[in-house]
Scaffold this motif. Structure first.
Motif, short mmCIF file in Angstrom:
data_model
loop_
_atom_site.label_atom_id
_atom_site.label_comp_id
_atom_site.label_asym_id
_atom_site.label_seq_id
_atom_site.Cartn_x
_atom_site.Cartn_y
_atom_site.Cartn_z
N ASP A 124 0.83 -1.21 0.00
CA ASP A 124 0.00 0.00 0.00
C ASP A 124 0.87 1.26 0.00
N VAL A 138 -5.54 1.18 -8.76
CA VAL A 138 -5.05 -0.17 -8.44
C VAL A 138 -5.67 -0.69 -7.16
N LEU A 139 -5.60 0.10 -6.09
CA LEU A 139 -6.13 -0.34 -4.80
C LEU A 139 -7.58 0.10 -4.63
N THR A 140 -8.44 -0.48 -5.46
CA THR A 140 -9.87 -0.23 -5.36
C THR A 140 -10.45 -1.04 -4.19
N ARG A 142 -12.65 -3.28 -4.22
CA ARG A 142 -12.75 -4.68 -4.61
C ARG A 142 -11.39 -5.37 -4.50
N THR A 143 -10.32 -4.67 -4.90
CA THR A 143 -8.97 -5.24 -4.79
C THR A 143 -8.58 -5.44 -3.33
N ILE A 144 -8.92 -4.47 -2.48
CA ILE A 144 -8.61 -4.57 -1.06
C ILE A 144 -9.29 -5.80 -0.45
N LYS A 146 -10.19 -8.52 -2.02
CA LYS A 146 -9.50 -9.71 -2.53
C LYS A 146 -8.19 -9.97 -1.78
N ILE A 147 -7.44 -8.89 -1.52
CA ILE A 147 -6.18 -9.02 -0.77
C ILE A 147 -6.46 -9.53 0.64
#
Length: 316
Positions: A124, A138-140, A142-144, A146-147
């Motif tokens: 991050d 990148v850090l949407t 939805r991505t957060i 998933k991570i």
């Protein structure tokens, strides 16, 4: 007859946790600082979670990772410290075999959660400082998510085999554990079977996982520092260094004792058992208490929100 009885394997109904060997007369006094540290951990991480949940200005990737770290720290200290205090103050040394396995799972699970979360926080900060224009794309949310799911699944997958590796073992020796909580190798050593797979899994898999996390974190912060010192504005440099400074402090507090403890289990045969157990107890108690303090002092947004939470009413 006696020899036959001693060699008979069994699944123990319970274990006995001794506490800190060699310091039994001082248990009642040792419990006082552990109780204070535990209260600090509960209060600090609880306040962090409350602020991040309630304040929409803190709904950013960095603070989502921080909330995960606070949750993992609460699991880590709550899994071990209350039982430790009951041993110190109430002489409640017994723990059932299922209870021991449960404690072991959550103890190791929260450890791997912490390691993976610190890696996520490093990524991050890398995106925020080295690629600020791509940060939000990148850090949407939805991505957060998933991570976060990946962090939980990886930690669960690494730790679950440990429970089955211990559950399969036959026990025919003493059920006395010279510790304040159940941890993998300490319990496995009581078995009357070959525990080579336990020793190698308990050493190799965690070390490879944690070392790979640590290498990626070091690479991330090396790139971050390189980018920070090329920032044109002095204020921007100071802000970036302040934010990264809190992360690096937490990383050092987490990884230094963790690596020491892992190496001690495998190679530290000459290290005093009393020292090892005391160190292991400090390791599960102190980082969860220090982490929210470090972020509260070093991170301006958190510091401002804590000040407003506690002092705004008095100023009105």
């Amino acid at each position: 007859m006696m020899a036959t009885l001693n060699l008979t394997s069994f699944s123990p109904g319970s274990f006995v946790l001794m506490g800190i060997p060699g310091l039994e007369p001082f248990h009642i006094w040792i419990g006082i600082p552990f109780f204070v540290i535990y209260l600090v951990a509960l209060a600090g991480n609880g306040i962090l979670l409350y602020l991040i949940t309630m304040d929409h200005s803190l709904h950013e990737p960095m603070f989502f990772f921080l909330s995960m770290l606070a949750s993992a720290d609460l699991i880590l200290c709550t899994t071990s410290v209350p039982k430790t205090l009951s041993i110190f103050w109430l002489k409640a040394q017994k723990i059932t075999f299922p209870g021991c396995l449960t404690q072991m799972f959550f103890l190791h699970f929260s450890f791997f959660l912490d390691s993976a979360i610190l890696l996520g926080m490093a990524f991050d900060r890398y995106m925020a400082i080295c690629s600020p224009l791509r940060y939000t794309s990148v850090l949407t949310p939805r991505t957060i998510v998933k991570i976060m799911v990946g962090i939980v699944v990886r930690s669960f997958s690494v730790v679950l085999p440990v429970v089955f590796l211990v559950k399969r073992l036959p026990f025919c020796k003493s059920c006395i554990i010279p510790h304040t909580y159940c941890e993998h190798i300490g319990v496995a050593r009581l078995a009357c079977a070959d525990i080579s797979i336990n020793i190698w899994y308990g050493f190799a898999v965690p070390v490879m996982t944690v070392i790979s996390d640590l290498i990626l974190i070091v690479i991330s912060y090396s790139l971050i520092l390189h980018a920070v010192f090329h920032l044109p504005s002095r204020d921007a440099r100071e802000k970036a260094l302040s934010t990264c400074g809190s992360h690096v402090s937490v990383i050092l507090i987490f990884y230094t004792p963790a690596i020491f403890s892992a190496l001690t289990h495998r190679f530290g045969h000459n290290i005093s058992l009393t020292f090892h157990i005391m160190f292991a107890n400090l390791y599960v108690a102190i980082p969860p208490a220090l982490n929210p303090i470090i972020y509260g002092v070093k991170t301006k947004q958190i510091r401002d929100k804590v000040t407003f939470l506690f002092f705004s009413k008095g100023m009105q």
